[in-house]
Each structure stands twice: as C-alpha cells, then as structure tokens.
Design a protein around this motif. Sequence first.
Motif, PDB file in Angstrom:
ATOM      1  N   GLY A   1      -8.968  -7.879  -6.607  1.00 21.27           N
ATOM      2  CA  GLY A   1      -9.789  -9.153  -6.865  1.00 21.27           C
ATOM      3  C   GLY A   1     -10.767  -8.569  -5.850  1.00 21.27           C
ATOM      4  O   GLY A   1     -11.855  -8.585  -5.562  1.00 21.27           O
ATOM      5  N   LYS A   2     -10.277  -8.074  -4.961  1.00 21.83           N
ATOM      6  CA  LYS A   2     -10.357  -7.606  -3.455  1.00 21.83           C
ATOM      7  C   LYS A   2     -10.741  -5.567  -3.409  1.00 21.83           C
ATOM      8  O   LYS A   2     -11.785  -5.015  -2.301  1.00 21.83           O
ATOM      9  N   GLY A   3      -9.882  -5.576  -3.529  1.00 23.70           N
ATOM     10  CA  GLY A   3      -9.725  -3.712  -3.606  1.00 23.70           C
ATOM     11  C   GLY A   3      -8.577  -2.940  -3.448  1.00 23.70           C
ATOM     12  O   GLY A   3      -7.623  -3.887  -3.211  1.00 23.70           O
ATOM     13  N   SER A   4      -8.258  -1.892  -3.285  1.00 22.87           N
ATOM     14  CA  SER A   4      -6.836  -1.092  -3.462  1.00 22.87           C
ATOM     15  C   SER A   4      -7.817   0.156  -1.734  1.00 22.87           C
ATOM     16  O   SER A   4      -8.760   0.633  -1.861  1.00 22.87           O
ATOM     17  N   ALA A   5      -6.342   0.460  -0.945  1.00 24.36           N
ATOM     18  CA  ALA A   5      -6.771   1.478  -0.518  1.00 24.36           C
ATOM     19  C   ALA A   5      -5.305   2.183  -1.003  1.00 24.36           C
ATOM     20  O   ALA A   5      -4.194   1.732  -0.929  1.00 24.36           O
ATOM     21  N   PHE A   6      -4.856   3.470  -1.100  1.00 27.38           N
ATOM     22  CA  PHE A   6      -4.479   4.489  -1.243  1.00 27.38           C
ATOM     23  C   PHE A   6      -3.814   4.719  -0.081  1.00 27.38           C
ATOM     24  O   PHE A   6      -4.665   5.935   0.659  1.00 27.38           O
ATOM     25  N   TRP A   7      -2.583   5.565   0.569  1.00 28.75           N
ATOM     26  CA  TRP A   7      -2.638   6.164   1.829  1.00 28.75           C
ATOM     27  C   TRP A   7      -1.456   7.285   1.692  1.00 28.75           C
ATOM     28  O   TRP A   7      -0.827   7.321   1.326  1.00 28.75           O
TER      29      TRP A   7
ATOM     30  N   ILE B   1      -1.096  13.501   9.831  1.00 21.85           N
ATOM     31  CA  ILE B   1      -2.130  12.802   9.287  1.00 21.85           C
ATOM     32  C   ILE B   1      -2.748  11.461   8.124  1.00 21.85           C
ATOM     33  O   ILE B   1      -1.443  11.838   7.233  1.00 21.85           O
ATOM     34  N   ARG B   2      -3.048  11.076   7.916  1.00 27.14           N
ATOM     35  CA  ARG B   2      -3.256  10.072   7.433  1.00 27.14           C
ATOM     36  C   ARG B   2      -4.595  10.320   5.795  1.00 27.14           C
ATOM     37  O   ARG B   2      -5.255  10.104   7.224  1.00 27.14           O
ATOM     38  N   LEU B   3      -4.371  10.476   5.055  1.00 27.66           N
ATOM     39  CA  LEU B   3      -6.021  10.364   4.272  1.00 27.66           C
ATOM     40  C   LEU B   3      -5.831   9.352   3.374  1.00 27.66           C
ATOM     41  O   LEU B   3      -4.652   9.075   2.918  1.00 27.66           O
ATOM     42  N   GLY B   4      -6.783   8.838   3.923  1.00 29.50           N
ATOM     43  CA  GLY B   4      -7.194   6.997   2.490  1.00 29.50           C
ATOM     44  C   GLY B   4      -8.334   7.336   1.874  1.00 29.50           C
ATOM     45  O   GLY B   4      -9.169   8.023   2.095  1.00 29.50           O
ATOM     46  N   VAL B   5      -7.418   6.818   0.125  1.00 30.02           N
ATOM     47  CA  VAL B   5      -9.009   6.467  -0.286  1.00 30.02           C
ATOM     48  C   VAL B   5      -8.664   5.161  -0.556  1.00 30.02           C
ATOM     49  O   VAL B   5      -8.013   4.293  -1.423  1.00 30.02           O
ATOM     50  N   VAL B   6     -10.270   4.178  -0.271  1.00 29.58           N
ATOM     51  CA  VAL B   6      -9.988   2.733  -0.884  1.00 29.58           C
ATOM     52  C   VAL B   6     -11.274   2.794  -0.869  1.00 29.58           C
ATOM     53  O   VAL B   6     -12.745   2.602  -0.547  1.00 29.58           O
ATOM     54  N   ASP B   7     -10.861   1.240  -1.827  1.00 26.48           N
ATOM     55  CA  ASP B   7     -11.993   0.507  -2.653  1.00 26.48           C
ATOM     56  C   ASP B   7     -12.268  -0.390  -2.519  1.00 26.48           C
ATOM     57  O   ASP B   7     -11.075  -0.938  -2.386  1.00 26.48           O
ATOM     58  N   THR B   8     -13.202  -0.890  -3.165  1.00 24.69           N
ATOM     59  CA  THR B   8     -13.160  -2.619  -3.019  1.00 24.69           C
ATOM     60  C   THR B   8     -13.162  -2.863  -4.448  1.00 24.69           C
ATOM     61  O   THR B   8     -14.074  -3.835  -4.865  1.00 24.69           O
TER      62      THR B   8
ATOM     63  N   GLU C   1       5.899  13.964  -2.531  1.00 30.03           N
ATOM     64  CA  GLU C   1       6.766  14.015  -1.390  1.00 30.03           C
ATOM     65  C   GLU C   1       7.424  15.416  -1.922  1.00 30.03           C
ATOM     66  O   GLU C   1       7.738  16.084  -1.046  1.00 30.03           O
ATOM     67  N   LEU C   2       7.045  16.368  -2.530  1.00 24.52           N
ATOM     68  CA  LEU C   2       7.135  17.590  -2.239  1.00 24.52           C
ATOM     69  C   LEU C   2       6.609  18.423  -1.734  1.00 24.52           C
ATOM     70  O   LEU C   2       7.270  19.439  -0.762  1.00 24.52           O
ATOM     71  N   MET C   3       4.920  17.987  -1.128  1.00 24.91           N
ATOM     72  CA  MET C   3       4.538  18.356   0.579  1.00 24.91           C
ATOM     73  C   MET C   3       5.379  17.728   2.409  1.00 24.91           C
ATOM     74  O   MET C   3       5.518  17.854   2.483  1.00 24.91           O
ATOM     75  N   GLY C   4       6.312  17.586   1.719  1.00 29.80           N
ATOM     76  CA  GLY C   4       7.503  16.394   2.440  1.00 29.80           C
ATOM     77  C   GLY C   4       6.392  15.281   2.664  1.00 29.80           C
ATOM     78  O   GLY C   4       6.504  14.582   4.588  1.00 29.80           O
ATOM     79  N   GLY C   5       4.992  14.408   2.019  1.00 27.09           N
ATOM     80  CA  GLY C   5       4.804  13.032   2.694  1.00 27.09           C
ATOM     81  C   GLY C   5       5.507  11.767   1.903  1.00 27.09           C
ATOM     82  O   GLY C   5       6.166  12.060   1.059  1.00 27.09           O
ATOM     83  N   SER C   6       4.331  11.292   2.646  1.00 26.92           N
ATOM     84  CA  SER C   6       5.125   9.602   1.708  1.00 26.92           C
ATOM     85  C   SER C   6       3.235   8.984   0.956  1.00 26.92           C
ATOM     86  O   SER C   6       1.957   9.503   1.356  1.00 26.92           O
ATOM     87  N   ILE C   7       3.425   8.214   0.303  1.00 28.29           N
ATOM     88  CA  ILE C   7       2.187   7.412  -0.029  1.00 28.29           C
ATOM     89  C   ILE C   7       2.269   5.839  -0.201  1.00 28.29           C
ATOM     90  O   ILE C   7       3.373   5.381  -0.514  1.00 28.29           O
ATOM     91  N   GLU C   8       1.066   5.100   0.548  1.00 26.43           N
ATOM     92  CA  GLU C   8       1.433   4.111   0.452  1.00 26.43           C
ATOM     93  C   GLU C   8       0.539   3.048  -0.247  1.00 26.43           C
ATOM     94  O   GLU C   8      -0.648   3.931  -0.280  1.00 26.43           O
ATOM     95  N   VAL C   9       0.327   2.080  -0.257  1.00 23.19           N
ATOM     96  CA  VAL C   9      -0.341   1.437  -1.308  1.00 23.19           C
ATOM     97  C   VAL C   9      -0.527   0.007  -1.061  1.00 23.19           C
ATOM     98  O   VAL C   9       0.596  -0.843  -0.422  1.00 23.19           O
ATOM     99  N   GLU C  10      -1.765  -0.438  -0.519  1.00 25.31           N
ATOM    100  CA  GLU C  10      -1.990  -1.653   0.066  1.00 25.31           C
ATOM    101  C   GLU C  10      -3.472  -2.272  -1.027  1.00 25.31           C
ATOM    102  O   GLU C  10      -4.110  -1.373  -1.313  1.00 25.31           O
ATOM    103  N   SER C  11      -3.281  -3.503  -1.005  1.00 23.28           N
ATOM    104  CA  SER C  11      -4.299  -3.819  -2.194  1.00 23.28           C
ATOM    105  C   SER C  11      -3.781  -5.540  -2.580  1.00 23.28           C
ATOM    106  O   SER C  11      -3.492  -6.149  -1.815  1.00 23.28           O
ATOM    107  N   GLU C  12      -5.679  -5.744  -2.261  1.00 23.08           N
ATOM    108  CA  GLU C  12      -5.505  -7.732  -3.494  1.00 23.08           C
ATOM    109  C   GLU C  12      -6.625  -7.325  -4.145  1.00 23.08           C
ATOM    110  O   GLU C  12      -7.384  -6.903  -4.526  1.00 23.08           O
TER     111      GLU C  12
END
Length: 258
Positions: free
Chosen positions: A106-112, A44-51, A93-104
């Motif tokens: 002035g526009k916002g960020s998304a942490f997945w 699964i992918r869980l995202g926190v996406v802001d503007t 990482e302790l849960m065996g997962g990973s974290i990704e970030v996309e951001s621009e």
Amino acid sequence: MVGDPIRLRQILLNLGANAIKFTLEGSVEFKVATVHRTGDDLSIRLGVVDTGIGITPQQMTRLFLRFSQADASTTRRFGGSGLGLAISKSLVELMGGSIEVESEPGKGSAFWLNLKLPVPLAESEPVVSSHSLAQADSKRLHILIAEDNSVNQLLASMILEQAGHTFEICANGLIALDRAAKYPFDMVLMDYQMPKMDRLEATRRIRESIGPSIPIIGVTADALIDDRGNCLQSGMNDYLAKPYRAEQLIEVISKWSG
Ligand code: ADP
C-alpha cells in the motif's frame, strides 16, 4: 566508471517498467548513490523507488523466482509473465552485483542494485554520461511527457531526470490537454501515436487553450518529410525522430528552453 550499458539498461528498464505498472497513482523515482571508492573500484547503488501497491512479506519470498507473480489477480489486473525480476536478478549477478528490495504493501517499493564498477585508469575518457547530460543544459524545466508507451515513457523520464529536469507523464492526448491547461509546464514532449486524441490534434488544442508561448516538441516514429510538416503545421515548435539518443533529446530541449 566502466559498466555493461546494455545489461544495466535492461535491468533498469525492467525495474522501471514494473514500478510504473504497479503505481497507479503517485511517483516513480530513479536514484543514484555512490557508496565508496576502493582503489580502482567504485561501489554504487542505483534505486528505482515507487509509491505503488507494494509487496507483502509473503509475496517477497517468491519475488525473484521465474514465472512468479504476486497472485493470480495480479496477472489479471496488470498482465506480465513473472520473468522480469528473475532475469534482472540474473543479470545483476552476472555483473557481480546484488539486488535488494524494500517494500510496504500500500505504500510502495524500492529496488536497489548494488554494483562495484571499475574506474578507468585514464580519467580523461568520457565516462559518466549523467554528469555531461546535466551540464549540457543547466536550466531546470518542468516538462509534460505525453507518451503512451511505457518503455518510451521510462526512457524519456530517465534522460530528463539525469539532466536535472522534473516531469509529469500522461498517456493520452486528452489528459495532456487537461494537464497543460491547468499547470505551468515549461515544455511539452508530444508523442506520435497517442490513443484518444492524436498528437497533432492535442497540439492544436493546447495552442488554442494556452497560446503560442509553450514549446511543444513532437516525437515522431518515422522521419518522413510530410510528417515533419504536419508536426510544425499543427503548432509544434520542433520534432525529434525516434529512436533518439539522450544527447539529442537534451539538445532539442535546451534549444527551446529560452
Ligand atoms: P511481471 O512480468 O509479472 O511484471 P516480474 O518478475 O517483473 O514479472 O515481477 C513479478 C511480480 O513481482 C509482479 O507480477 C508483481 O506481483 C511483483 N512486483 C514486481 N515489481 C513490483 C513493484 N514495483 N511493485 C509491486 N509489485 C511488484
């Protein structure tokens, strides 16, 4: 599926609190996507996406380092220790997962968060709470959350989001009054200690300006009988004592949703 709810909650709280902190205007969304199921595992992918203010490519390289903040002005403007993301990354990482970030900027960020979680063999066990929460109350409401504490704002918003409701958050009684008078909310969640105007006063004034029809639910930090009386006397329909469980919030909302 089976996960570690304490770690997961801490990570989502960190990401959510950052998203709220760095979004002075706009929105913060929590997203859940199933990627695929392989055997007994669910990706699964869980995202926190802001503007919000976003992150520059240069800041991005140092983002997950301990004690790292975008720059000194960030510390002055927003406070913080620069530890939250480093800790979140370690926990994922302790849960065996990973974290990704996309951001621009002035526009916002998304942490997945990318996680692989085992699905229990006995499918009949209660597992995905978001599903049962959504079913508990099928009527979608637009709710005003009047609450000054960012962690409580986040908790309430995550629960409402999972239950399929939409919401707007305001951090003091004056803004709550203004928003409630201007927009057709289905309900108000009114917190105990709000700066500028306390929740009893805010409730009285909402009642004066928009009348008796809108349900107002008080959220109280203590379970004192007197305090409950004050809530009801000020014009609230009901109250919920903190700390509350997701089911309790959903239940009181559905009780007053008509
Ligand atoms: P802090 O306690 O300072 O928030 P974090 O490790 O959580 O520490 O974040 C480090 C830095 O990353 C923040 O100070 C900020 O500059 C940047 N950052 C984190 N999340 C966001 C976001 N959602 N939007 C913009 N910048 C962010």
